[in-house]
Structures are given as C-alpha cells and as structure tokens.
Design a protein around this motif. Sequence first.
Motif, PDB file in Angstrom:
ATOM      1  N   ILE A   4       4.803   1.110  -8.433  1.00 43.79           N
ATOM      2  CA  ILE A   4       3.998  -0.075  -8.719  1.00 43.79           C
ATOM      3  C   ILE A   4       4.862  -1.308  -8.967  1.00 43.79           C
ATOM      4  CG2 ILE A   4       2.330  -1.069 -10.337  1.00 43.79           C
ATOM      5  CD1 ILE A   4       1.181   1.078  -8.460  1.00 43.79           C
ATOM      6  N   GLU A   5       5.963  -1.156  -9.697  1.00 46.40           N
ATOM      7  CA  GLU A   5       6.799  -2.324  -9.994  1.00 46.40           C
ATOM      8  C   GLU A   5       7.351  -2.953  -8.718  1.00 46.40           C
ATOM      9  OE1 GLU A   5       9.399   1.260  -9.915  1.00 46.40           O
ATOM     10  OE2 GLU A   5       7.546   0.831 -10.965  1.00 46.40           O
ATOM     11  N   HIS A   6       7.607  -2.129  -7.715  1.00 44.47           N
ATOM     12  CA  HIS A   6       8.110  -2.642  -6.438  1.00 44.47           C
ATOM     13  C   HIS A   6       7.022  -3.382  -5.660  1.00 44.47           C
ATOM     14  CE1 HIS A   6      11.932  -0.688  -7.010  1.00 44.47           C
ATOM     15  NE2 HIS A   6      11.345   0.481  -7.160  1.00 44.47           N
ATOM     16  N   VAL A   7       5.786  -2.962  -5.854  1.00 42.93           N
ATOM     17  CA  VAL A   7       4.662  -3.638  -5.190  1.00 42.93           C
ATOM     18  C   VAL A   7       4.660  -5.113  -5.572  1.00 42.93           C
ATOM     19  CG1 VAL A   7       2.139  -3.826  -5.115  1.00 42.93           C
ATOM     20  CG2 VAL A   7       3.222  -1.572  -5.020  1.00 42.93           C
ATOM     21  N   PHE A   8       4.775  -5.366  -6.861  1.00 37.69           N
ATOM     22  CA  PHE A   8       4.724  -6.747  -7.329  1.00 37.69           C
ATOM     23  C   PHE A   8       5.979  -7.526  -6.936  1.00 37.69           C
ATOM     24  CE2 PHE A   8       1.733  -4.462 -10.039  1.00 37.69           C
ATOM     25  CZ  PHE A   8       0.594  -5.188  -9.737  1.00 37.69           C
ATOM     26  N   GLU A  11       0.835  -1.207   0.000  1.00 39.17           N
ATOM     27  CA  GLU A  11       0.000   0.000   0.000  1.00 39.17           C
ATOM     28  C   GLU A  11       0.870   1.258   0.000  1.00 39.17           C
ATOM     29  OE1 GLU A  11      -3.376   2.126  -0.277  1.00 39.17           O
ATOM     30  OE2 GLU A  11      -3.378  -0.054  -0.149  1.00 39.17           O
ATOM     31  N   GLN A  12       1.895   1.241   0.829  1.00 37.82           N
ATOM     32  CA  GLN A  12       2.807   2.378   0.922  1.00 37.82           C
ATOM     33  C   GLN A  12       3.516   2.618  -0.419  1.00 37.82           C
ATOM     34  OE1 GLN A  12       6.353   1.984   3.549  1.00 37.82           O
ATOM     35  NE2 GLN A  12       5.363   3.596   4.756  1.00 37.82           N
ATOM     36  N   LEU A  13       3.991   1.547  -1.029  1.00 40.57           N
ATOM     37  CA  LEU A  13       4.675   1.669  -2.318  1.00 40.57           C
ATOM     38  C   LEU A  13       3.722   2.158  -3.407  1.00 40.57           C
ATOM     39  CD1 LEU A  13       6.840  -1.569  -2.217  1.00 40.57           C
ATOM     40  CD2 LEU A  13       7.702   0.781  -2.208  1.00 40.57           C
ATOM     41  N   GLN A  37       8.192 -11.844  -3.603  1.00 39.52           N
ATOM     42  CA  GLN A  37       9.090 -12.336  -2.553  1.00 39.52           C
ATOM     43  C   GLN A  37       8.297 -13.055  -1.465  1.00 39.52           C
ATOM     44  OE1 GLN A  37      11.674  -9.225  -1.112  1.00 39.52           O
ATOM     45  NE2 GLN A  37      12.312  -8.675  -3.176  1.00 39.52           N
ATOM     46  N   GLY A  38       7.139 -12.524  -1.134  1.00 43.71           N
ATOM     47  CA  GLY A  38       6.281 -13.186  -0.161  1.00 43.71           C
ATOM     48  C   GLY A  38       5.853 -14.563  -0.642  1.00 43.71           C
ATOM     49  N   LEU A  39       5.570 -14.669  -1.941  1.00 43.37           N
ATOM     50  CA  LEU A  39       5.178 -15.961  -2.508  1.00 43.37           C
ATOM     51  C   LEU A  39       6.341 -16.954  -2.517  1.00 43.37           C
ATOM     52  CD1 LEU A  39       2.856 -14.716  -5.371  1.00 43.37           C
ATOM     53  CD2 LEU A  39       2.189 -16.208  -3.465  1.00 43.37           C
ATOM     54  N   GLU A  40       7.564 -16.455  -2.491  1.00 39.93           N
ATOM     55  CA  GLU A  40       8.712 -17.359  -2.377  1.00 39.93           C
ATOM     56  C   GLU A  40       8.733 -18.018  -0.996  1.00 39.93           C
ATOM     57  OE1 GLU A  40      12.279 -15.225  -3.416  1.00 39.93           O
ATOM     58  OE2 GLU A  40      11.524 -14.781  -5.423  1.00 39.93           O
ATOM     59  N   TYR A  41       8.329 -17.280   0.018  1.00 48.54           N
ATOM     60  CA  TYR A  41       8.269 -17.838   1.372  1.00 48.54           C
ATOM     61  C   TYR A  41       7.027 -18.700   1.572  1.00 48.54           C
ATOM     62  CZ  TYR A  41      12.082 -14.759   2.775  1.00 48.54           C
ATOM     63  OH  TYR A  41      13.297 -14.132   2.882  1.00 48.54           O
ATOM     64  N   PHE A  42       5.918 -18.263   0.994  1.00 48.53           N
ATOM     65  CA  PHE A  42       4.639 -18.953   1.175  1.00 48.53           C
ATOM     66  C   PHE A  42       3.991 -19.175  -0.193  1.00 48.53           C
ATOM     67  CE2 PHE A  42       5.387 -16.258   4.940  1.00 48.53           C
ATOM     68  CZ  PHE A  42       5.536 -17.263   5.886  1.00 48.53           C
TER      69      PHE A  42
END
Length: 109
Positions: A70-74, A62-64, A79-84
């Motif tokens: 926007i590119e950093h949001v994804f 949200e902050q980004l 990265q989160g999907l790499e963990y989960f």
Amino acid sequence: MSSEEEIGELKAVYDFIARSKYKKAFVCAAKILDQRSALPPDATDEDPLQELFLFVIKNYAEQLEQEGKIEHVFEIIEQGLEYFPGHPELLNETGVRLQSFFATPLNCP
C-alpha cells in the motif's frame, strides 16, 4: 529526445503493458517524460503520453495493492502528481486507494 526515439520508447512502454510489467512501464514512461520538452500551458490537444502514463499508474497501483504494498501505491501516485500536478484522475486515484485502504479491516492479534 527526437520524435523517433520517443516512438521507440513508447513501443517499449506498450510492450511492458502487454506483459503486465507495470513497474517497468512506469519507469520507461517517466524516463520519456523527463526527457521531453514541456508542453505549453495553453496546449489543448490531448497528450497521448499523459493518457498512457495515467493508465500505467492506475494498473501499477492496482498491482501493488494486490501485493499488499500500500505504501508504494501512494508513492507512485505522488510521482504521477509531480509530472501532472493537480490532475483530477490522479487525485481521484488517491481518494479511491485511501477509501480502499481504510475500508479494509485490520487484522490485529
């Protein structure tokens, strides 16, 4: 990482969250996840670190987005999907952000 060390690191994550420093909270939480032993696949208890990490990702995204990055949001959602992998909240967050991105009119000269 011992449980006492993890508790100390978690306190740091909460401190960053309290100050709306989501990038630092994200980095700190990712560090904890990197150093933590993997949970068994049949674990049924909720993982408080997972819930905290998802909260950080959502707020950091949200902050980004508000900063127009926007590119950093994804990137952070990925990265989160790499963990989960395949986590429904992260997949949903991807969809929400894509919808938001494509619903915004482009300002072309």
